[in-house]
Design a protein around this motif. Structure first.
Motif, mmCIF file in Angstrom:
data_model
loop_
_atom_site.group_PDB
_atom_site.id
_atom_site.type_symbol
_atom_site.label_atom_id
_atom_site.label_comp_id
_atom_site.label_asym_id
_atom_site.label_seq_id
_atom_site.Cartn_x
_atom_site.Cartn_y
_atom_site.Cartn_z
ATOM 1 N N VAL A 57 0.834 -1.195 0.000
ATOM 2 C CA VAL A 57 0.000 0.000 0.000
ATOM 3 C C VAL A 57 0.867 1.243 0.000
ATOM 4 O O VAL A 57 1.965 1.270 0.560
ATOM 5 N N LYS A 58 0.359 2.256 -0.662
ATOM 6 C CA LYS A 58 0.982 3.575 -0.687
ATOM 7 C C LYS A 58 0.288 4.387 0.396
ATOM 8 O O LYS A 58 -0.943 4.501 0.410
ATOM 9 N N ASN B 220 -3.752 12.013 5.889
ATOM 10 C CA ASN B 220 -4.997 11.806 6.644
ATOM 11 C C ASN B 220 -5.314 10.330 6.873
ATOM 12 O O ASN B 220 -6.467 9.913 6.769
ATOM 13 N N MET B 221 -4.285 9.549 7.159
ATOM 14 C CA MET B 221 -4.465 8.122 7.477
ATOM 15 C C MET B 221 -5.134 7.335 6.344
ATOM 16 O O MET B 221 -5.794 6.330 6.590
ATOM 17 N N GLN B 222 -4.975 7.755 5.132
ATOM 18 C CA GLN B 222 -5.523 7.067 3.980
ATOM 19 C C GLN B 222 -4.426 6.191 3.365
ATOM 20 O O GLN B 222 -3.245 6.411 3.587
ATOM 21 N N HIS B 223 -4.834 5.207 2.568
ATOM 22 C CA HIS B 223 -3.877 4.377 1.844
ATOM 23 C C HIS B 223 -4.495 3.925 0.522
ATOM 24 O O HIS B 223 -5.702 3.946 0.351
ATOM 25 N N GLN B 224 -3.622 3.557 -0.391
ATOM 26 C CA GLN B 224 -4.048 3.081 -1.705
ATOM 27 C C GLN B 224 -3.322 1.768 -1.979
ATOM 28 O O GLN B 224 -2.095 1.696 -1.898
ATOM 29 N N ILE B 225 -4.078 0.716 -2.301
ATOM 30 C CA ILE B 225 -3.451 -0.566 -2.621
ATOM 31 C C ILE B 225 -2.789 -0.463 -3.985
ATOM 32 O O ILE B 225 -3.423 -0.089 -4.967
ATOM 33 N N ALA C 173 10.017 -8.532 -1.676
ATOM 34 C CA ALA C 173 10.941 -8.326 -2.798
ATOM 35 C C ALA C 173 10.467 -7.174 -3.681
ATOM 36 O O ALA C 173 11.272 -6.331 -4.108
ATOM 37 N N HIS C 174 9.180 -7.104 -3.914
ATOM 38 C CA HIS C 174 8.638 -6.045 -4.787
ATOM 39 C C HIS C 174 8.722 -4.673 -4.119
ATOM 40 O O HIS C 174 9.013 -3.674 -4.790
ATOM 41 N N ILE C 175 8.497 -4.624 -2.817
ATOM 42 C CA ILE C 175 8.538 -3.325 -2.133
ATOM 43 C C ILE C 175 9.960 -2.755 -2.129
ATOM 44 O O ILE C 175 10.150 -1.541 -2.177
ATOM 45 N N GLN C 176 10.962 -3.611 -2.091
ATOM 46 C CA GLN C 176 12.348 -3.132 -2.167
ATOM 47 C C GLN C 176 12.601 -2.420 -3.491
ATOM 48 O O GLN C 176 13.241 -1.375 -3.541
ATOM 49 N N VAL C 177 12.066 -2.972 -4.569
ATOM 50 C CA VAL C 177 12.221 -2.353 -5.883
ATOM 51 C C VAL C 177 11.477 -1.012 -5.923
ATOM 52 O O VAL C 177 12.017 0.002 -6.390
ATOM 53 N N LEU C 178 10.251 -0.995 -5.419
ATOM 54 C CA LEU C 178 9.482 0.252 -5.406
ATOM 55 C C LEU C 178 10.185 1.348 -4.614
ATOM 56 O O LEU C 178 10.219 2.507 -5.033
ATOM 57 N N ARG C 179 10.738 0.980 -3.475
ATOM 58 C CA ARG C 179 11.421 1.973 -2.636
ATOM 59 C C ARG C 179 12.663 2.527 -3.310
ATOM 60 O O ARG C 179 13.024 3.685 -3.100
ATOM 61 N N ARG C 180 13.334 1.714 -4.131
ATOM 62 C CA ARG C 180 14.496 2.201 -4.874
ATOM 63 C C ARG C 180 14.080 3.093 -6.038
ATOM 64 O O ARG C 180 14.710 4.099 -6.322
ATOM 65 N N LEU C 181 13.006 2.709 -6.723
ATOM 66 C CA LEU C 181 12.557 3.470 -7.888
ATOM 67 C C LEU C 181 11.834 4.767 -7.525
ATOM 68 O O LEU C 181 11.925 5.750 -8.246
ATOM 69 N N PRO D 166 11.742 6.763 -4.211
ATOM 70 C CA PRO D 166 12.108 6.968 -2.803
ATOM 71 C C PRO D 166 11.271 8.035 -2.087
ATOM 72 O O PRO D 166 11.220 8.054 -0.858
ATOM 73 N N SER D 167 10.595 8.889 -2.813
ATOM 74 C CA SER D 167 9.815 9.963 -2.189
ATOM 75 C C SER D 167 8.445 9.506 -1.676
ATOM 76 O O SER D 167 7.762 10.248 -0.976
ATOM 77 N N VAL D 168 8.043 8.277 -2.010
ATOM 78 C CA VAL D 168 6.736 7.752 -1.611
ATOM 79 C C VAL D 168 6.929 6.700 -0.522
ATOM 80 O O VAL D 168 7.862 5.901 -0.573
ATOM 81 N N THR D 169 6.031 6.705 0.457
ATOM 82 C CA THR D 169 6.092 5.719 1.538
ATOM 83 C C THR D 169 5.185 4.534 1.209
ATOM 84 O O THR D 169 3.983 4.703 1.011
ATOM 85 N N PHE D 170 5.793 3.354 1.133
ATOM 86 C CA PHE D 170 5.063 2.113 0.890
ATOM 87 C C PHE D 170 5.184 1.222 2.121
ATOM 88 O O PHE D 170 6.167 1.293 2.850
ATOM 89 N N THR D 171 4.203 0.373 2.317
ATOM 90 C CA THR D 171 4.268 -0.621 3.386
ATOM 91 C C THR D 171 3.526 -1.878 2.951
ATOM 92 O O THR D 171 2.744 -1.841 2.004
ATOM 93 N N ILE D 172 3.794 -2.968 3.650
ATOM 94 C CA ILE D 172 3.125 -4.243 3.361
ATOM 95 C C ILE D 172 2.025 -4.447 4.392
ATOM 96 O O ILE D 172 2.220 -4.187 5.580
ATOM 97 N N MET D 173 0.886 -4.920 3.916
ATOM 98 C CA MET D 173 -0.261 -5.095 4.800
ATOM 99 C C MET D 173 -0.951 -6.408 4.467
ATOM 100 O O MET D 173 -1.064 -6.787 3.309
#
Length: 64
Positions: free
Chosen positions: A13-14, A18-23, A35-43, A45-52
């Motif tokens: 999720v991105k 306001n405590m919102q998220h987008q899958i 593995a996929h989130i590591q790639v997203l964070r490298r590509l 870096p200005s966006v916060t992603f997490t696994i849920m």
């Protein structure tokens, strides 16, 4: 809820203001999501992603 959502409960999720998220995408296994989130964070870096994990899917299966 779709059949695909039942098979893929791990979500990346991105985080939004306001405590919102987008899958962003779904995975069957947590290791695939990690593995996929590591790639997203490298590509992007200005966006916060997490696994849920979406526990609502398991609760709905138990009701049936």
């Amino acid at each position: 809820m779709t059949y695909l959502e039942k098979l893929n409960p791990w979500c990346i999720v991105k985080l939004l203001p306001n405590m919102q998220h987008q899958i962003v995408t779904r995975f069957r296994r947590r290791s695939d999501a990690e593995a996929h989130i590591q790639v997203l964070r490298r590509l992007i870096p200005s966006v916060t992603f997490t696994i849920m994990f979406n526990p609502a899917l398991e609760q709905e299966d138990q009701k049936v």
